[in-house]
Design a protein around this motif. Structure first.
Motif, PDB file in Angstrom:
ATOM      1  N   SER A  39     -72.039  49.421   5.993  1.00 32.08           N
ATOM      2  CA  SER A  39     -72.124  48.299   5.055  1.00 32.08           C
ATOM      3  C   SER A  39     -72.178  46.935   5.726  1.00 32.08           C
ATOM      4  O   SER A  39     -72.442  45.934   5.072  1.00 32.08           O
ATOM      5  N   SER A 317     -78.636  50.126  -8.897  1.00 25.67           N
ATOM      6  CA  SER A 317     -78.082  50.909  -7.781  1.00 25.67           C
ATOM      7  C   SER A 317     -76.562  50.959  -7.823  1.00 25.67           C
ATOM      8  O   SER A 317     -75.941  51.686  -7.045  1.00 25.67           O
ATOM      9  N   TYR A 321     -74.100  53.434  -5.742  1.00 23.34           N
ATOM     10  CA  TYR A 321     -73.241  52.806  -4.732  1.00 23.34           C
ATOM     11  C   TYR A 321     -71.789  53.267  -4.923  1.00 23.34           C
ATOM     12  O   TYR A 321     -71.113  53.664  -3.968  1.00 23.34           O
ATOM     13  N   GLN A 330     -69.764  54.046   2.664  1.00 22.33           N
ATOM     14  CA  GLN A 330     -69.826  52.625   2.282  1.00 22.33           C
ATOM     15  C   GLN A 330     -71.177  52.019   2.631  1.00 22.33           C
ATOM     16  O   GLN A 330     -71.519  51.899   3.807  1.00 22.33           O
ATOM     17  N   ARG A 332     -74.120  48.810   1.035  1.00 26.36           N
ATOM     18  CA  ARG A 332     -74.027  47.494   0.394  1.00 26.36           C
ATOM     19  C   ARG A 332     -74.894  47.515  -0.864  1.00 26.36           C
ATOM     20  O   ARG A 332     -76.079  47.870  -0.791  1.00 26.36           O
ATOM     21  N   ALA A 333     -74.298  47.170  -1.991  1.00 25.29           N
ATOM     22  CA  ALA A 333     -75.025  47.177  -3.266  1.00 25.29           C
ATOM     23  C   ALA A 333     -75.950  45.965  -3.327  1.00 25.29           C
ATOM     24  O   ALA A 333     -75.557  44.844  -3.021  1.00 25.29           O
ATOM     25  N   LEU A 343     -80.296  49.262  -2.420  1.00 25.89           N
ATOM     26  CA  LEU A 343     -79.109  49.488  -1.585  1.00 25.89           C
ATOM     27  C   LEU A 343     -79.460  49.042  -0.165  1.00 25.89           C
ATOM     28  O   LEU A 343     -80.569  49.325   0.302  1.00 25.89           O
TER      29      LEU A 343
END
Ligand SMILES: Cc1ncc(COP(=O)(O)O)c(C=O)c1O
Length: 369
Positions: A39, A317, A321, A330, A332-333, A343
Motif C-alpha cells: 500500500s 473498488s 479493497y 493491504q 490502496r483504494a 486500486l
C-alpha cells in the motif's frame, strides 16, 4: 483553561492520509492469517544488508548528534551524480524537502500549480506555507497535461510541482516534454520535479533532469532513499538544484534533520548496486506479471514506470479493497485519489503478487459480489 489560537491558514488544511501502519489491520474483525503490505510503494525486498550492517555499527554512536552537513553522504552522492556538493540538500524524507520548498518559494497568497491526482503532500505543503493550491486534471491517458499546467500558470504562480513518474498513476513525462515546459515558463517560477520513483523508470526518453539544471536554475529535483533503496523507515530524501537555490532552502532546513543511522544506511546503500539491481529486476518481473494477470482478468491498468500499478475494477473498488484487507492484503483504494473504481497495487515479491492476483480473481467472481 485557556485556548491557543491556531494560525487561520492551518485550520483549513485537510489531514494527510498516509498508508495504514504496517502490521495487522485494526479494521479487521479477526487478525488476518497473513500480512501482505502493498500500500505504500515500499520495496518488500527490504534494505541492503550493507545498510543494515551500517546501522548496527552506527548504533554505537547514538549519543552523538548527527553530522549537520551530511558530509559522507554528500561527497558520495555528488560524485555519483556528477554535481557539486553545494548542489545537494538532504531532508527527513522528501516529504520534508517538499514542505521546505513551499516555504522557500511561496509568499502568503502565491499560487502553486500541480496536476491531480498526484502526490497529496503538494496541496498540504502549499497551504502550510500560506499559498494557494491550483489543481490541474491529468489528461485522458492519466498523464500529466503540461499544456493545461502551463495554462494554469498566472502572474501569482511561484511554484509548479511535477511528480515524474507520477504517483498514483505511474505515467511519465518524457525528456522533450519536460524540456519544452521548462523552456516556455516565465521567469520567477520554481519547478520542483519529484522523482521519488526515478530509479524504476526505464524508458530511454525519461528526462535526465540533473543535466537540465545548468539550463534551468529554477529547477529542483527531489529523490529519495525510501523506494528503490528500501530505507523508508529511516527517512532520507535529497534535492538537487543550483547552489544558490540550495543555499536558500538551507536557511530554513531544521539542523540535524538527517539522523546518524539514516546517513550511515544511505551511504552504505550507495555501495550496494547489486541490491538495487535486484529490487529493479524483481519489479520488472512483478510488473509483467500484473500486466499479464490484468489481461487475463479483463481488467484495465495504466502502464507504469514505477513500483506500483493502477488497476481498474470497472466498479467501486471499495468493497474489494475491504475484502482483501480482511484477508491480510493491504492495497490502496482509488477513492483516496479521486479514482473510485481503481486500486493501486505496490509491486511486491512474486509470492505476494500471486496472492494479490488470486485474491482479486476470487473477489471479482460473480458469487463474491
Ligand atoms: C511522489 C512521492 N513523493 C514523495 C514521497 C515521500 O517520500 P519520502 O519517504 O522520501 O518522504 C512519496 C512517498 O510515497 C511519493 O510517492
Amino acid at each position: 483553561m485557556r485556548n491557543v489560537s491556531i494560525r487561520r491558514s492551518i485550520t483549513g488544511i485537510p489531514v494527510y492520509i498516509p498508508a495504514k501502519a504496517a502490521g495487522p489491520s485494526a479494521e479487521a474483525d479477526a487478525p488476518p492469517v497473513r500480512s501482505i503490505r502493498l500500500s505504500a510503494n515500499e520495496t518488500t525486498l527490504g534494505a541492503s544488508p550493507l545498510a543494515v550492517e551500517a546501522v548496527r555499527r552506527a548504533a554505537a554512536d547514538l549519543f552523538l548528534y548527527p553530522d549537520p552537513h551530511q558530509t559522507s553522504l554528500r561527497e558520495k552522492l555528488a560524485l555519483k551524480l556528477g554535481v557539486g556538493e553545494d548542489q545537494l540538500i538532504f531532508g527527513n524524507g522528501s516529504f520534508e524537502l517538499l514542505s521546505l520548498s513551499a516555504l522557500a518559494f511561496l509568499n502568503e497568497g502565491d499560487e502553486s500549480v500541480y496536476p491531480v491526482p498526484s502526490f497529496g503532500w503538494y496541496r498540504i505543503a502549499t497551504l502550510a506555507a500560506g499559498g494557494i493550491p491550483v489543481e490541474v486534471a491529468l489528461d485522458g491517458d492519466h498523464r500529466i497535461d503540461l499544456a493545461a499546467v502551463r495554462s494554469a500558470v498566472t502572474d501569482a504562480t511561484r511554484l509548479v510541482w511535477l511528480c515524474n513518474p507520477n504517483n498514483p498513476t505511474g505515467t511519465y513525462l518524457n525528456a522533450s516534454e519536460l524540456d519544452g515546459f521548462l523552456h516556455g515558463l516565465p521567469d520567477g517560477i520554481a519547478v520542483v520535479v519529484d522523482e521519488a520513483y526515478f530509479e524504476y523508470a526505464s524508458p530511454a526518453d525519461f528526462p535526465d533532469t540533473v543535466r537540465l539544471l545548468d539550463r534551468y536554475p529554477n529547477l529542483i529535483v527531489l529523490r529519495t532513499f525510501s523506494k528503490a533503496y528500501g530505507l523508508a523507515g529511516l527517512r532520507v530524501g535529497y534535492g538537487i538544484a543550483g547552489a544558490e537555490t540550495v543555499r536558500a532552502i538551507n536557511r530554513i532546513r531544521p539542523p540535524l534533520n538527517v539522523n546518524r543511522l539514516a546517513e550511515a544506511a544511505a551511504v552504505a546503500s550507495l555501495d550496494d548496486e547489486a541490491h538495487v539491481r535486484a529490487v529493479l529486476d524483481n519489479n520488472s518481473e512483478g510488473k509483467a506479471f500484473y500486466v499479464k494477470s490484468c489481461r487475463e482478468l479483463g481488467l484495465s491498468y495504466i502502464p507504469s514506470e514505477t513500483n506500483f500499478i493502477m488497476v481498474d475494477l470497472g466498479r467501486d473498488s471499495g468493497p474489494v479493497y475491504e475484502l482483501l484487507l480482511r484477508d491480510g492484503i493491504q492495497l490502496r483504494a482509488g477513492r483516496e485519489f479521486g479514482m473510485p473504481t481503481w486500486l493501486r497495487v505496490t509491486i511486491g515479491r512474486s509470492e505476494e503478487n500471486r496472492a494479490v492476483v488470486d485474491a482479486l480473481r476470487n473477489a471479482l467472481q460473480p458469487s463474491a459480489r
